[in-house]
Design a protein around this motif. Structure first.
Motif, PDB file in Angstrom:
ATOM      1  N   PRO B 329      -3.723 -11.340  -6.819  1.00 22.57           N
ATOM      2  CA  PRO B 329      -3.668 -10.917  -8.227  1.00 22.57           C
ATOM      3  C   PRO B 329      -5.037 -10.583  -8.818  1.00 22.57           C
ATOM      4  O   PRO B 329      -5.165  -9.633  -9.579  1.00 22.57           O
ATOM      5  N   ARG B 336      -7.352  -2.382 -10.851  1.00 18.15           N
ATOM      6  CA  ARG B 336      -6.528  -1.557 -11.731  1.00 18.15           C
ATOM      7  C   ARG B 336      -7.302  -1.145 -12.991  1.00 18.15           C
ATOM      8  O   ARG B 336      -6.920  -0.233 -13.685  1.00 18.15           O
ATOM      9  N   ARG B 337      -8.413  -1.861 -13.242  1.00 18.44           N
ATOM     10  CA  ARG B 337      -9.218  -1.539 -14.422  1.00 18.44           C
ATOM     11  C   ARG B 337     -10.254  -0.459 -14.144  1.00 18.44           C
ATOM     12  O   ARG B 337     -10.960  -0.035 -15.055  1.00 18.44           O
ATOM     13  N   ILE B 339      -9.569   2.238 -11.641  1.00 20.43           N
ATOM     14  CA  ILE B 339      -9.049   3.452 -11.004  1.00 20.43           C
ATOM     15  C   ILE B 339      -8.117   4.181 -11.971  1.00 20.43           C
ATOM     16  O   ILE B 339      -7.419   3.554 -12.762  1.00 20.43           O
ATOM     17  N   PRO B 340      -8.129   5.514 -11.917  1.00 20.85           N
ATOM     18  CA  PRO B 340      -7.245   6.273 -12.807  1.00 20.85           C
ATOM     19  C   PRO B 340      -5.777   5.963 -12.505  1.00 20.85           C
ATOM     20  O   PRO B 340      -5.426   5.687 -11.357  1.00 20.85           O
ATOM     21  N   PRO B 341      -4.937   6.016 -13.531  1.00 19.68           N
ATOM     22  CA  PRO B 341      -3.549   5.561 -13.353  1.00 19.68           C
ATOM     23  C   PRO B 341      -2.629   6.623 -12.742  1.00 19.68           C
ATOM     24  O   PRO B 341      -1.663   7.019 -13.351  1.00 19.68           O
ATOM     25  N   GLY B 343      -1.135   5.880 -10.060  1.00 22.35           N
ATOM     26  CA  GLY B 343      -0.221   5.051  -9.280  1.00 22.35           C
ATOM     27  C   GLY B 343       0.010   3.734  -9.989  1.00 22.35           C
ATOM     28  O   GLY B 343      -0.251   3.606 -11.190  1.00 22.35           O
ATOM     29  N   ARG B 344       0.477   2.767  -9.235  1.00 22.46           N
ATOM     30  CA  ARG B 344       0.826   1.484  -9.829  1.00 22.46           C
ATOM     31  C   ARG B 344       0.740   0.423  -8.724  1.00 22.46           C
ATOM     32  O   ARG B 344       1.076   0.707  -7.567  1.00 22.46           O
ATOM     33  N   PHE B 345       0.277  -0.776  -9.070  1.00 24.27           N
ATOM     34  CA  PHE B 345       0.265  -1.872  -8.096  1.00 24.27           C
ATOM     35  C   PHE B 345       1.595  -2.606  -8.188  1.00 24.27           C
ATOM     36  O   PHE B 345       1.938  -3.136  -9.255  1.00 24.27           O
ATOM     37  N   ILE B 346       2.345  -2.597  -7.097  1.00 26.05           N
ATOM     38  CA  ILE B 346       3.629  -3.293  -7.080  1.00 26.05           C
ATOM     39  C   ILE B 346       3.566  -4.364  -5.987  1.00 26.05           C
ATOM     40  O   ILE B 346       3.327  -4.043  -4.822  1.00 26.05           O
ATOM     41  N   HIS B 347       3.733  -5.616  -6.373  1.00 25.73           N
ATOM     42  CA  HIS B 347       3.681  -6.748  -5.441  1.00 25.73           C
ATOM     43  C   HIS B 347       2.420  -6.683  -4.572  1.00 25.73           C
ATOM     44  O   HIS B 347       2.483  -6.870  -3.349  1.00 25.73           O
ATOM     45  N   PHE B 350      -0.536  -0.742  -3.484  1.00 24.53           N
ATOM     46  CA  PHE B 350      -0.701   0.394  -4.377  1.00 24.53           C
ATOM     47  C   PHE B 350       0.291   1.493  -4.018  1.00 24.53           C
ATOM     48  O   PHE B 350       0.382   1.900  -2.853  1.00 24.53           O
TER      49      PHE B 350
END
Lengths: 95, 837
Positions: B329, B336-337, B339-341, B343-347, B350
């Protein structure tokens, strides 16, 4: 028509020429710097050709294109960084 | 107070087997004892004793701490004296609630267990254990499982086993991975660390005929201290480095525990989940319960329910191919703070936004084709272009060029040495105490000054240099036109980066260490002995020994690297040189000085072959020019990885400093707990806005989630149908993508972690779940490489091409279908591997 074309062409050419300037700075060795200077001269020459082959009345659009490109290149970089740094553009996390 | 029939019953009494009187767990223990299984001596305080102290117990009303009946207090003193054997032996106090360890609900970990209990603290431990029936987790568990029946608890007071090794054994693998096998998990020390999810246990799958068909030896960094005085204190201590990657059980011990577990399951007629412990050679059974869905806290489905995630998402290969485990985590929260959004971190993994990509790509793709493109399995050849989308894409690319074109051009001729500027930047950030981990990361990744020398921007260089993939396509098409008869098998070798590539220099560093070890009799003997402690051996040689000097020099250059180096929790090589020593041992075993391959000689031969296929001078000049560019970008891309992992090492140092501060202030209890917090939570802990009690359940839950996710393959996509790669379940053929062409035959060797000792020998075929740069020292001398997750751009392919080793990537199922020792035939050019025997 010609104004639009000149405007569109001058934008990437500005980016290309700006990068040429920075490539000279990036080269620590004199040999590399000389080669980068040659590259910069080539890009300036391209800019000159564009200017000379543009009717005098439309040349102002080269300037507009260059200003737009510089503004986008600089503010774009800064804006993206600012958005991310300030936490306004975080990537989502699903636990 | 209504007196019970008996205050305490020895476990040997047959009445203890009545779950209505003693709860499910105690009844199970009594049955085990009755079957003459090695259960430590114990007494049970039956449910009637609980009822005597809590006459009107209801889940809704948490009572006050009761005063113990004088008879019970006397009984407890007697039990403590008897079980401690007069020598201060410690006790363990465990719950045995009504319904606990039943067929449908295990209550695993919900009610309390107290270790290291002595005579003085026994009374408190018993009352605490009773009161844990009203704890929030236990009540929530009852509610979630619809348990509204009998409410009461017996308590087990048992002699404590000073476990040197412990774990659980399932008579049938509950993960479903190998359901006809017993699954045994084992780690050093007391088993509580397993339950807390703080230790990744070793796993062994044992077939019905007693063979260990698969084993996964994990890095076991922590264990419960054997001489712990205060169980409420920091309960874990580091495992000595030499033991971290060593199997915690011998094959004989694995067989013994699996046999015993299967025996229990056979006698009881239900698959069992057995908790065991070993002290010396003595094996003890601590508990046995039926395998229920709730009894499998460490297992999750291999694909996660897409309904939990909205939108369509596809796994981002460039990170997934570097390691299979999820990111912690803290790592996710920091990344995540910056990199440009897109995508998304899931579990902890990336994923890229497939909906966004579908709008941007110029074809109307089917779901499968879209997933293929995003998973880098190649673009569809025959999809008609959608001109409106093409125009849209053109506009986006133009805008992208205006925003990033300067960086794109500047990366065309970066002097490789200028990237050292980033190393200086990292040193500067590390030295600044005013920069916290987040500010440091932002400083290094989101550099304030875009006009600084390009050498300070390794991540941008890395992204821009990916263009070599397009240049390779151009070269391939050109050669197909001007030299149709040229056999392109060796072209990959021609396109390799050469000696300037830092991964290759790293391999040379390992080779040099292996050569020094070969010349030293003491080291050479230690290298060939798998059980030897290389760290102790090298330490004994003294600092001025040539091997130690070379090792120090290697770590000065590559000490910031590690396996899974993107993950901030991973210790770097300079923190734990055991990993490097194991790589040297592996290299030592694979190559002698006479057998080494000569990459430069192979390259020259391949270049000659290409030039001979090109009759005209202009053809040679044109291809040479393209090849020069490709080699440059390949090297730049690989080298930038060396630099940007320096940033990760800096952030890790800063996080560890924060962790030390929190541990010293008693705000954290265990090493590495900080990686299971989000950054704001850690900061709030530091500032005093939160304390340990607020975050302990969060850490515990996230650790268990992390353990679950470590043992599952990440779903390739959410809410989008990805193509299932060709896999013939009954056949012996597996297919994959070619990353380095060639054919080979040899013995398969499964390697899950390159820093652990392996049996890989010269001429073997390396089979790996993924690779990152730390794997590269394993490549020279191998006959071929097979990787489960990867792409042409992955490090496996890049470095395999350097050494002319055939490499097949994206071979789905290879880790399950291929076993170490199997004979394989690999044709990487055509993209298949055959399991011969």
């Amino acid at each position: 028509m010609i104004e639009g074309l000149v405007f569109l062409l001058s934008m990437p050419l500005t980016v290309y020429t700006l990068s040429g300037t920075l490539e000279v700075v990036d080269q620590p060795e004199s040999a590399g710097r000389f080669r980068a200077l040659l590259g910069l001269a080539f890009r300036v020459a391209l800019f000159t050709i564009l200017t000379l082959s543009t009717p005098a009345g439309a040349r102002i659009w080269i300037l507009f294109g260059a200003i737009t490109a510089i503004a986008l290149s600089l503010t774009g970089q800064f804006a993206i960084r600012y958005l991310i740094r300030s936490g306004r553009w975080p990537t989502e996390r699903v636990e | 107070m209504q007196e019970p029939g008996a205050w305490a019953i020895p476990l040997t009494e047959s009445i203890c087997g009545d779950a209505g009187l003693t709860g499910g767990k105690a009844a199970g223990l009594a049955r085990l004892r009755a079957d003459d299984l090695p259960v430590p001596p114990a007494y049970i305080l039956p449910v009637a004793v609980f009822n005597a102290h809590f006459p009107d117990a209801q889940p809704e009303q948490r009572p006050e701490r009761p005063t113990l009946a004088p008879e019970l207090a006397t009984t407890l003193s007697r039990i403590a004296a008897e079980l401690s054997g007069g020598n201060g032996r410690k006790l363990v106090v465990r719950s045995s609630a009504l319904g606990e360890d039943g067929d449908t609900a295990s209550f695993a970990g919900q009610n309390a267990t107290y270790y290291y209990v002595d005579a003085a603290s026994l009374t408190k431990a018993v009352t605490d254990c009773w009161l844990s029936l009203w704890s929030e987790p236990a009540l929530a568990y009852r509610q979630a499982n619809g348990i509204d029946g009998a409410f009461g608890m017996a308590v087990i007071i048992q002699q404590m086993v000073q476990s040197e090794r412990s774990g659980v054994c399932f008579s049938e693998d509950p993960t479903g991975e190998k359901s006809d096998h017993a699954l045994l998990e084992s780690s050093w020390g007391l088993g509580a660390a397993l339950v807390d999810g703080r230790v990744s246990p070793d796993r062994f799958w044992v077939s019905l005929d007693g063979r260990i068909n698969q084993r996964r030896i994990s890095r076991k960094r922590l264990k419960v201290a054997e001489d712990l005085r205060d169980p409420s204190d920091a309960r874990l201590e580091p495992v000595p480095l030499r033991l971290q990657t060593r199997a915690s059980l011998s094959d004989v011990e694995v067989g013994r525990i699996a046999d015993m577990t299967r025996g229990i399951a056979l006698r009881w007629g239900v698959p069992q989940d057995v908790e065991w412990a070993m002290h010396g050679d003595e094996l003890y059974i601590l508990q046995s319960r039926p395998i229920t869905a709730q009894a499998m806290p460490r297992t999750v489905q291999s694909t996660v329910d897409g309904g939990a995630v909205d939108g369509r998402w596809v796994l981002f290969k460039p990170t997934a191919e570097n390691f299979q485990e999820p990111m912690t985590p803290m790592t996710v929260d920091l990344y995540r703070r910056v990199i440009p959004p897109f995508g998304r971190f899931i579990h902890g993994r990336f994923y890229v936004n497939a909906d966004l990509a579908a709008h941007l790509l110029p074809w109307s793709l089917s779901e499968e084709a879209l997933a293929d493109v995003l998973l880098m399995r190649g673009a569809p050849a025959d999809q008609p272009l959608d001109w409106r989308r093409l125009l849209g894409l053109g506009a986006i690319l133009s805008a992208g060029y205006l925003l990033n074109g300067i960086t794109w051009h500047r990366t065309a001729r970066v002097p490789l040495s200028s990237l050292d500027a980033f190393a200086s930047l990292c040193d500067g950030v590390l030295a600044r105490d005013d920069l916290d981990p987040l500010a440091s990361l932002r400083q290094l990744v989101l550099n304030d000054h875009p006009f600084r020398p390009i050498g300070e921007f390794p991540i941008q260089c890395n992204i821009s240099s990916g263009r070599y993939f397009l240049l390779i396509e151009v070269l391939n098409r050109l050669l197909a036109r001007i030299a149709p008869d040229y056999d392109r098998t060796n072209l990959s070798l021609v396109l390799s980066g050469g000696p300037a590539m830092l991964s290759r220099q790293m391999v040379e560093g390992i080779r040099e260490l292996a050569d020094i070890a070969r010349a030293d009799t003491v080291l050479a003997a230690a290298m060939v002995e798998p059980a030897s402690d290389l760290q102790a051996t090298t330490l004994a040689l003294g600092d001025s020994h040539p091997f130690n000097l070379a090792l120090e020099s290697f770590l000065a250059r590559y000490g910031h690297r590690a396996v899974r180096e993107i993950e901030l929790m991973t210790p770097r090589w300079r923190e734990d040189n055991n990993s490097v020593l194991n790589l040297v041992r592996s290299f030592f075993a694979r190559q002698t000085t006479e057998e080494r391959t000569d990459p430069h000689g192979l390259l020259l031969a391949a270049e000659d072959e290409l030039h001979q296929a090109l009759p005209h001078r202009w053809q040679r000049r044109l291809t040479d020019q393209l090849i020069e560019r490709i080699r440059y970008y390949v090297t730049l891309r690989e080298n930038t990885r060396y630099y940007h992992t320096m940033a990760m090492a800096v952030i890790r140092v800063k996080l560890k400093a924060l962790e030390q501060k929190l541990l010293q202030a008693d705000k954290l209890k265990c090493e590495d707990d900080v990686f299971f917090l989000e950054y704001d939570e850690a900061a709030a802990l530091d500032e005093g806005a939160l304390d340990w009690t607020d975050l302990e359940p969060v850490i515990r839950r996230r650790r268990l989630d992390y353990q679950n996710q470590c043992f599952t393959r990440p779903p390739e996509s959410f809410n989008i149908l990805a193509r299932i790669p060709l896999l013939i379940p009954e056949g012996n053929l597996l297919v994959g993508d070619c990353a380095s062409p060639g054919v080979a035959a040899g013995t398969a060797r499964i390697v899950r972690d390159p820093s652990m000792a392996s049996e890989l020998r010269a001429g073997d075929i390396l089979v790996a779940p993924y690779t990152d740069p730390a794997w590269t020292p394993l490549f020279p001398g191998t006959a071929a490489i097979i990787v489960e997750v990867g792409s042409y751009l992955s490090h496996a392919g890049t470095v395999a091409r350097e050494y002319g080793v055939p490499c097949l990537v994206d071979v789905h199922g290879c880790m399950d279908r291929i076993h170490s020792g199997a004979q394989l035939r690999v044709n990487a050019t055509e993209g298949w591997v055959e399991i011969v025997s």
